[in-house]
Design a protein around this motif. Structure first.
Motif: not given
Length: 217
Positions: A66-71, A153-157, A159-167
């Protein structure tokens, strides 16, 4: 798994991009290319591989990917927002940017249960959320992106990336709104009235009689 070197190189390249020259659209475009390349390399290292422990797998899909995908999500959204941003007056721009913030807040509200789980650092459902091959039947059908590549992929990684990106996007947009607000209407300088140089030299009785005379006339 040896993805630490990749992460270190990625962070260095990202820092160089953000601190370098170029406007926001240029950086967003270059950022998309950079992140996509890093994700593909990371995918090669993970796909078909087994983690040493279940805890390692959870950590990777809850924090590392998620750290990378959020970017990637951040730069794609940023490019779209800024490329469509109105170039008119400040008030119009503020309204546009505030609408974008509201959209991101709506995502948090729509995913409130998981959002609260992630925000409070809970771990009780990590095996369900961050282990490959698990399904969350409460998710809408379009969320099953992991079926395309269930080894990465997992079912929520996502979603975590999206939360980080939107923050990150909300922080950026709020700063833009604040900057526009500060230049919307410059504060008027406070000016002190100068005291009059005129003064009465006669008696108080003479002044009262003059006032009555002026009033009568």
């Amino acid at each position: 798994m040896q993805y630490q070197k990749l992460l270190s190189e990625f962070e260095g390249q990202l820092d160089a991009l953000e601190s370098g020259k170029g406007d926001v659209l240029f950086k967003a475009e270059k950022g998309i290319v950079l992140v996509e390349k890093s994700i593909r390399e990371l995918q090669k290292q993970i796909t078909g591989k087994t983690f040493a422990t279940q805890a390692d797998e959870i950590y990777f899909f809850k924090h590392v990917k998620p750290h990378i995908f959020s970017k990637l999500i951040y730069y794609v959204k940023l490019f779209n927002i800024e490329s469509k941003r109105p170039r008119s007056n400040n008030a119009t721009q503020i309204k546009y940017l505030q609408n974008q913030i509201n959209k991101f807040q709506t995502f948090f509200n729509d995913n409130l249960e998981f959002y609260n789980y992630y925000r409070r650092g809970a771990m009780s459902l990590d095996e369900q959320y961050f282990i490959r091959g698990k399904r969350d039947l409460r998710l809408p059908l379009e969320s099953f992106h992991f079926l395309i590549d269930d080894q990465f992929s997992t079912c929520h990684d996502g979603t975590v990336a999206t939360i980080m990106a939107y923050d990150m996007l909300i922080v950026y947009l709020r700063k833009e709104v604040d900057d526009l607000n500060n230049t919307l209407e410059p504060p008027k300088p406070i000016t002190m009235e100068k005291p009059s140089k005129l003064f009465w030299t006669g008696s108080k009785t003479d002044l009262i009689e003059l006032l009555y005379a002026l009033h009568a006339s």
